[in-house]
Design an enzyme around this catalytic site. Sequence first.
Site, PDB file in Angstrom:
ATOM      1  N   LYS A 183       5.735 120.620  18.134  1.00 22.39           N
ATOM      2  CA  LYS A 183       4.376 120.217  17.742  1.00 22.39           C
ATOM      3  C   LYS A 183       3.417 121.311  18.192  1.00 22.39           C
ATOM      4  CE  LYS A 183       2.009 116.845  15.821  1.00 22.39           C
ATOM      5  NZ  LYS A 183       2.387 115.938  14.727  1.00 22.39           N
ATOM      6  N   ASP A 227      -1.181 117.780  10.387  1.00 18.11           N
ATOM      7  CA  ASP A 227      -1.375 116.555  11.187  1.00 18.11           C
ATOM      8  C   ASP A 227      -2.877 116.299  11.138  1.00 18.11           C
ATOM      9  OD1 ASP A 227       0.053 114.618  13.168  1.00 18.11           O
ATOM     10  OD2 ASP A 227      -1.693 115.239  14.306  1.00 18.11           O
TER      11      ASP A 227
END
Length: 447
Positions: free
Chosen positions: A128, A168
């Site tokens: 991430k 995201d």
Amino acid sequence: MNGKEYVSSVLEKVKKTNPAEKEFLDAVIEVLNSLAPVFDKYPEFIKAGLLERIVEPERQILFRVPWVDDNGNVQVNRGFRVQFNSAIGPYKGGLRFHPSVNLSIIKFLGFEQIFKNSLTGLPIGGGKGGSDFDPKGKSDNEIMKFCQSFMAELYRHIGADTDVPAGDIGVGGREIGYLYGYYKKISSLSEGVLTGKGLTYGGSLARTEATGYGLVYFTEEMLNDNGDSFKDKTVVISGSGNVAIYATQKAQELGAKVVALCDSNGYIYDADGIKLDVVKDIKEVRRGRISEYINEVPTAEYHEGCRGIWTIKCDIALPCATQGEIDADSAKILVQNGVNVVAEGANMPSTLDAIEIFQANNVFFGPAKAANAGGVACSALEMSQNSMRLSWTFEEVDVKLKDIMQNIYHNSKNAAIEFGCDGNILVGSNIAGFMKVAEAMMAQGIV
Ligand code: NDP
């Protein structure tokens, strides 16, 4: 040492070595607390130090992101990429641009991503990244400048077979385009290094819809398995971004009435059912605020503040905004109002206390790592298409997505039964996600 003792000892160590990282610790606690029965069955995992290794990222990259705004002022943000686990494939996970971003949040998201990616059944590891950059109110030129500076460092660490970031919060098609363009310029590689790309340069049909649709496919399977469906249900969905919009679309297609959406300022309530074309125009075309909905639909209501959205009576709640948005108080109100199903589109939207309340009151609970895996699953399908230099039709991707979401539900359910927690999809998804990664790590030695 039995499974429970092993899990407690590793948790103590994680708390000591990461004291200030609340979100990361919550994510680790939630996963590890499910895994004790696995270590009772496979004590060799303890000997191999599997948990100690899995809670430590393989690599964490922090970097300076300098850029010049439209007034000629120098701005500096912090960039992050946490490459958490590559046991089953290249690191895969989104980039988040939001002022709240810090190492704890990126680590929690990366840790969750390991098990989520494993659940999809596709060969992708967990990672991430992101930045504390706030895209709100920035011009397209400023967004581009920032993305280029961000990629000027990130490109060294990623690649189609190494690490493949995606979108995201705050990172949609526009940002992916700027990031991809700059990667190609400085690396001279036209490769599937990012997913969520535009359709003209390697993107996959249905990627935009995938997380929201996938959430609803997962929830529908959970409902069907219990003799029910979305038809005629009242649904509350938080957020009004990518996940919320396409969850609304699919829930409406399946016959549900979605009555509320929100953004970080407040929520709208439309008792007649949300008009999604109005929301899409406000959010996707004009990049406006959800409060503008009542200008077009005067019969609807707008309320300042987001938490109030959980006071609306509903059968199904789909939190699709951000972490920690349903706390214990909101969970209690949802239960009092008779909620039957909570399935998480956002990552970790329910606090640990809220989850306990849902489980104690027999609410069907679909945890994020299972319920929102459709986005990354479709990203992996985008990687496959890029490698083959082929494009599948919308229907082909959608069929695969639905199949993956149904499998995730059943694999999680079956793992829960196998390890003595029948009906607990949270525990089942943690165990099912963990097992594949554990077996791969065992096979690859101490690395
Ligand atoms: P977007 O940026 O498209 O939308 C986020 C939405 O949530 C916006 O409406 C935003 O409002 C709202 N929001 C953000 N912070 C808050 C807050 N503190 N309180 C209330 N509302 C808030 O993001 P996505 O839809 O892509 O992501 C939403 C969630 O889903 C995130 O948790 C993400 O990690 C998760 N997710 C996303 C995937 C994807 O494919 N996109 C895949 C899997 C999970 P505002 O405009 O005011 O900021």
